[in-house]
Design a protein around this motif. Structure first.
Motif, short mmCIF file in Angstrom:
data_model
loop_
_atom_site.label_atom_id
_atom_site.label_comp_id
_atom_site.label_asym_id
_atom_site.label_seq_id
_atom_site.Cartn_x
_atom_site.Cartn_y
_atom_site.Cartn_z
N VAL A 101 -3.41 0.65 7.45
CA VAL A 101 -3.87 -0.30 6.44
C VAL A 101 -5.04 -1.13 6.96
O VAL A 101 -4.99 -1.66 8.07
CB VAL A 101 -2.71 -1.23 6.00
CG1 VAL A 101 -3.21 -2.35 5.09
CG2 VAL A 101 -1.63 -0.42 5.28
N THR A 102 -6.08 -1.25 6.13
CA THR A 102 -7.23 -2.10 6.50
C THR A 102 -7.21 -3.42 5.74
O THR A 102 -7.79 -4.41 6.21
CB THR A 102 -8.56 -1.39 6.21
OG1 THR A 102 -8.64 -1.07 4.82
CG2 THR A 102 -8.68 -0.12 7.02
N ALA A 103 -6.57 -3.45 4.58
CA ALA A 103 -6.53 -4.69 3.81
C ALA A 103 -5.38 -4.67 2.82
O ALA A 103 -5.01 -3.61 2.30
CB ALA A 103 -7.85 -4.90 3.05
N VAL A 104 -4.79 -5.85 2.60
CA VAL A 104 -3.74 -6.04 1.61
C VAL A 104 -4.19 -7.15 0.68
O VAL A 104 -4.49 -8.26 1.13
CB VAL A 104 -2.39 -6.41 2.26
CG1 VAL A 104 -1.34 -6.64 1.18
CG2 VAL A 104 -1.94 -5.33 3.22
N GLU A 105 -4.27 -6.86 -0.60
CA GLU A 105 -4.76 -7.84 -1.58
C GLU A 105 -3.72 -8.05 -2.66
O GLU A 105 -3.12 -7.10 -3.16
CB GLU A 105 -6.07 -7.34 -2.20
CG GLU A 105 -7.18 -7.13 -1.16
CD GLU A 105 -8.33 -6.30 -1.71
OE1 GLU A 105 -8.26 -5.88 -2.89
OE2 GLU A 105 -9.28 -6.04 -0.95
N ILE A 106 -3.51 -9.31 -3.02
CA ILE A 106 -2.55 -9.66 -4.07
C ILE A 106 -3.33 -9.90 -5.36
O ILE A 106 -4.29 -10.67 -5.38
CB ILE A 106 -1.74 -10.91 -3.69
CG1 ILE A 106 -0.99 -10.66 -2.37
CG2 ILE A 106 -0.76 -11.27 -4.80
CD1 ILE A 106 -0.31 -11.88 -1.80
N ALA A 107 -2.91 -9.23 -6.41
CA ALA A 107 -3.63 -9.31 -7.68
C ALA A 107 -2.72 -9.86 -8.77
O ALA A 107 -1.51 -9.58 -8.80
CB ALA A 107 -4.15 -7.93 -8.09
N GLY A 108 -3.31 -10.64 -9.67
CA GLY A 108 -2.59 -11.14 -10.84
C GLY A 108 -1.35 -11.90 -10.46
O GLY A 108 -1.34 -12.68 -9.50
N PRO A 109 -0.25 -11.65 -11.16
CA PRO A 109 0.99 -12.40 -10.91
C PRO A 109 1.75 -11.96 -9.67
O PRO A 109 2.76 -12.57 -9.33
CB PRO A 109 1.81 -12.12 -12.17
CG PRO A 109 1.34 -10.79 -12.65
CD PRO A 109 -0.12 -10.73 -12.32
N GLY A 110 1.31 -10.86 -9.02
CA GLY A 110 2.02 -10.45 -7.81
C GLY A 110 1.93 -8.98 -7.46
O GLY A 110 2.67 -8.50 -6.59
N PHE A 111 1.04 -8.23 -8.12
CA PHE A 111 0.83 -6.84 -7.71
C PHE A 111 0.14 -6.81 -6.35
O PHE A 111 -0.68 -7.69 -6.03
CB PHE A 111 -0.03 -6.10 -8.74
CG PHE A 111 0.68 -5.86 -10.04
CD1 PHE A 111 1.64 -4.86 -10.15
CD2 PHE A 111 0.40 -6.64 -11.15
CE1 PHE A 111 2.31 -4.64 -11.34
CE2 PHE A 111 1.07 -6.44 -12.35
CZ PHE A 111 2.03 -5.44 -12.44
N ILE A 112 0.48 -5.81 -5.55
CA ILE A 112 -0.09 -5.68 -4.21
C ILE A 112 -0.93 -4.41 -4.14
O ILE A 112 -0.44 -3.32 -4.46
CB ILE A 112 1.02 -5.64 -3.13
CG1 ILE A 112 1.84 -6.95 -3.17
CG2 ILE A 112 0.40 -5.45 -1.75
CD1 ILE A 112 3.03 -6.94 -2.22
N ASN A 113 -2.17 -4.56 -3.74
CA ASN A 113 -3.07 -3.42 -3.55
C ASN A 113 -3.34 -3.23 -2.06
O ASN A 113 -3.56 -4.20 -1.33
CB ASN A 113 -4.39 -3.65 -4.28
CG ASN A 113 -4.22 -3.71 -5.78
OD1 ASN A 113 -3.42 -2.97 -6.34
ND2 ASN A 113 -4.96 -4.60 -6.44
N LEU A 114 -3.31 -1.98 -1.63
CA LEU A 114 -3.53 -1.63 -0.23
C LEU A 114 -4.79 -0.80 -0.08
O LEU A 114 -5.07 0.08 -0.90
CB LEU A 114 -2.35 -0.83 0.33
CG LEU A 114 -0.94 -1.43 0.15
CD1 LEU A 114 0.10 -0.45 0.66
CD2 LEU A 114 -0.82 -2.76 0.88
N ARG A 115 -5.54 -1.08 0.96
CA ARG A 115 -6.68 -0.24 1.32
C ARG A 115 -6.38 0.43 2.65
O ARG A 115 -5.92 -0.24 3.60
CB ARG A 115 -7.97 -1.08 1.43
CG ARG A 115 -8.36 -1.73 0.10
CD ARG A 115 -9.69 -2.49 0.21
NE ARG A 115 -9.96 -3.24 -1.01
CZ ARG A 115 -10.54 -2.72 -2.09
NH1 ARG A 115 -10.94 -1.45 -2.07
NH2 ARG A 115 -10.74 -3.45 -3.16
N LEU A 116 -6.62 1.73 2.73
CA LEU A 116 -6.29 2.49 3.92
C LEU A 116 -7.54 2.90 4.67
O LEU A 116 -8.62 3.03 4.09
CB LEU A 116 -5.49 3.74 3.55
CG LEU A 116 -4.25 3.55 2.66
CD1 LEU A 116 -3.51 4.87 2.50
CD2 LEU A 116 -3.34 2.47 3.21
N LYS A 117 -7.37 3.15 5.94
CA LYS A 117 -8.48 3.62 6.77
C LYS A 117 -8.91 5.02 6.29
O LYS A 117 -8.07 5.84 5.92
CB LYS A 117 -8.06 3.69 8.23
CG LYS A 117 -7.72 2.34 8.84
CD LYS A 117 -7.21 2.49 10.27
CE LYS A 117 -6.86 1.12 10.86
NZ LYS A 117 -6.29 1.26 12.24
#
Length: 583
Positions: A79-95
């Motif tokens: 994982v390169t980044a973890v971002e929280i969107a809206g009311p609580g969705f989690i988006n992950l960015r991978l290498k």
């Protein structure tokens, strides 16, 4: 390797860690946690609803829970980044390298890439086609045949133990009509001039049967009373029609493992047995039904009937199992048939029916629920009609008039692969246009051509590589050793990410019983590949063969071979043979 399943495990581990810390407690709906691609790729590589699902049961605001999970997910090596969107969705960015290594995974797995064990060997009965044995199959049957066969293959790939079954409706009045029609053709073969009355089958397909009967029995039954020849001709005609149907299906490469006869169920006492078991459980009673919708007391005869308590199991009303003459209704026989499936060990059953049987679904689901004590589940997939066209103009068919377009006509005209692919380009409950002209044109608007062309193009590149690039080894094992980090162009990474989604698609499509998703996915893969091809036409640095840079060429050939394998894997589920050259 399933990237989405792997990260779901990682997320579950993070949830478990919070539980051990006392942050989460109580019963949590863990099965509802999903990991999927975000709708907008700009938001990341993976998205999960974990905080949205667990927030309320854990007594936390979803966004607050997401903040707790964030550092645990950030610690994952890919994982390169973890971002929280809206009311609580989690988006992950991978290498990028996490995606790049999927190419080698695909090459090592071959066409088995995407195979899953989610079915865990559970027996599933898929009953499809089941056309009345009264003549050759028409194009309407074709769609249900392809859908059912592809669904069975999809469930196989997802790890279920699948039985492909055909139910022979050989106990109804239509078989008597067939026998009488065959008797007319038999008399015709003996030299008699015949006129086919309305209500019998007029098609020429019965002429060979009539000739065969004449050769076998001579004029023995030409003027004999019905009682002497009707049972015999029923049997002979049914067997001949089933041989024709099997042959028609074989032209589509469809082969059922099990054929169950409705008549055999009656003869063996299975229908009576199922009735008796329901009665012993208090689910049968003698009663009078209300008039059907649209009927008035004046044109409806109320009479006592043996009724099944279908309304207790989700149906709109109770249903009769016997007719006024004491014979069984179709529903009575169908209950026995599904009871027979259950007794053979199938707790999961899938029936593929024509859309005109939609009103029959609730009662049959109710029957399966009742006779299995809730252990068995029936999923009925309704298949809509096919509009047969030629250059946009309707092609008429009329089974009664003997001028219908048969399944074999269509297969002979365009080939089984085209037929099978096109029949899966719409969801089963949506109507489908099959235009002879469009399905054979070589353009990107023809999905069969578009996907097959992608596979053929890749095969061409691999052949050219052998002659144009010194010391290149295009075997899968050798290509799997390539330096995949060289696949750095955004279009390359997007294509690899799409390939990595194949195992997830197999599982989700199998669970939803929707094989059309495979066709949609393959069109997306083909579009991504053709798009990358076009990028290389304008930008020479993105071309697949760069002889002066052998490591880059090997990586790109590995990627192409992975695309070809995934396409071949998907086409295999659809029952379509991938081509290596377009003609």
């Amino acid at each position: 390797m399933n990237v989405f399943t792997d990260f779901r495990r990682a997320i579950m581990a993070a949830v478990h860690s919070l539980s051990e810390q006392g942050v989460l407690a109580g019963e949590l709906p863990l099965s509802a946690i999903a990991v999927e691609p975000p709708r907008d790729p700009a938001h990341g590589d993976l998205a999960t609803n974990v905080a949205m699902v667990l927030g309320k049961p854990a007594g936390m605001a979803p966004r607050a829970l997401a903040e707790k999970l964030k550092p645990l997910l950030e610690a994952h090596p890919a994982v390169t980044a973890v971002e929280i969107a809206g009311p609580g969705f989690i988006n992950l960015r991978l290498k990028p390298e996490h995606w790049q290594q999927q190419v080698a995974v695909i090459l090592r797995a071959g066409k088995a890439y995407g195979d899953s064990d989610i079915g865990q060997g559970e027996p599933v009965n898929v009953e499809y086609v089941s056309a009345n044995p009264t003549g050759p199959m028409h194009v309407g049957h074709c769609r249900g045949a392809v859908f059912g066969d592809a669904l069975a293959a999809l469930l196989d790939k997802a790890g279920f133990q699948v039985a492909r079954e055909y139910y022979i409706n050989d106990a109804g009045a239509q078989v008597d009509v067939l026998a009488r029609s065959a008797h007319l053709r038999y008399r015709e073969a003996l030299g008699e001039s015949i006129t086919i009355p309305e209500g019998l089958y007029p098609g020429d397909y019965l002429k060979p049967l009539g000739a065969a009967l004449a050769q076998k029995y001579g004029d023995k039954y030409k003027t004999a009373p019905d009682s002497e020849w009707l049972p015999l001709f029923r049997k002979e005609a049914t067997e001949a029609m089933m041989a024709m149907i099997r042959d028609d299906l074989a032209a589509l490469n469809i082969h059922h493992a099990v054929f169950t006869s409705e008549k055999a169920l009656h003869d063996s006492g299975a229908v009576q047995g199922a009735f008796d078991r329901l009665k012993q459980r208090g689910l049968i009673y003698t009663g009078v039904l209300e008039p059907p919708k649209g009927k008035t007391p004046d044109d409806y005869e109320a009479r006592p009937q043996e009724l099944f308590k279908a309304s207790e199991f989700g149906d709109e009303t109770d249903r009769p199992l016997k007719k006024s003459d004491g014979s069984w209704t179709y529903f009575g026989a169908d209950i026995a048939y599904h009871d027979d499936k259950y007794r053979r060990g199938f707790k999961q059953m899938i029936d593929v029916w024509g859309a005109d049987h939609g009103g029959y679904v609730k009662r049959m689901k109710a029957a399966v629920k009742a006779m299995s004590n809730g252990e068995a589940e029936l999923d009925v997939k309704l298949v809509q009609m096919v509009n047969l066209l030629d250059g946009g103009q309707p092609v008429k068919m009329s089974k009664r008039a003997g001028t219908f377009v048969t399944l074999r006509d269509v297969v002979d005209e365009v080939g089984k692969d085209v037929v099978r692919f096109i029949m899966l380009t719409r969801k089963n409950d949506a109507q489908l246009d099959f235009d002879f002209k469009k399905v054979t044109e070589q353009s990107k608007d023809n999905p069969v051509f578009y996907v097959q062309y992608a596979h053929a193009r890749i095969c061409s590149v691999l052949r050219n590589a052998v002659s144009e690039v010194p010391d290149i080894d295009t075997e899968d094992g050798a290509l799997a050793q390539a330096d995949m980090t060289r696949l750095s162009h955004p279009s390359e990474l997007a294509l690899v990410k799409l390939l990595a989604g194949w195992p997830r698609l197999v599982e989700s499509a199998a669970e939803a019983h929707e094989p059309h998703r495979v066709a949609f996915y393959l069109q997306d893969v083909a579009a991504a590949f053709h798009g990358l091809w076009n990028v290389g036409r304008d930008d020479t640095s993105v071309r697949f063969l760069i002889p002066e840079d052998l490591p880059l060429t090997r990586a790109r050939l590995a990627m192409l071979r992975a695309v070809a394998l995934v396409i071949a894997s998907g086409l295999s589920v659809m029952g379509v043979t991938p081509v290596e050259e377009m003609r």
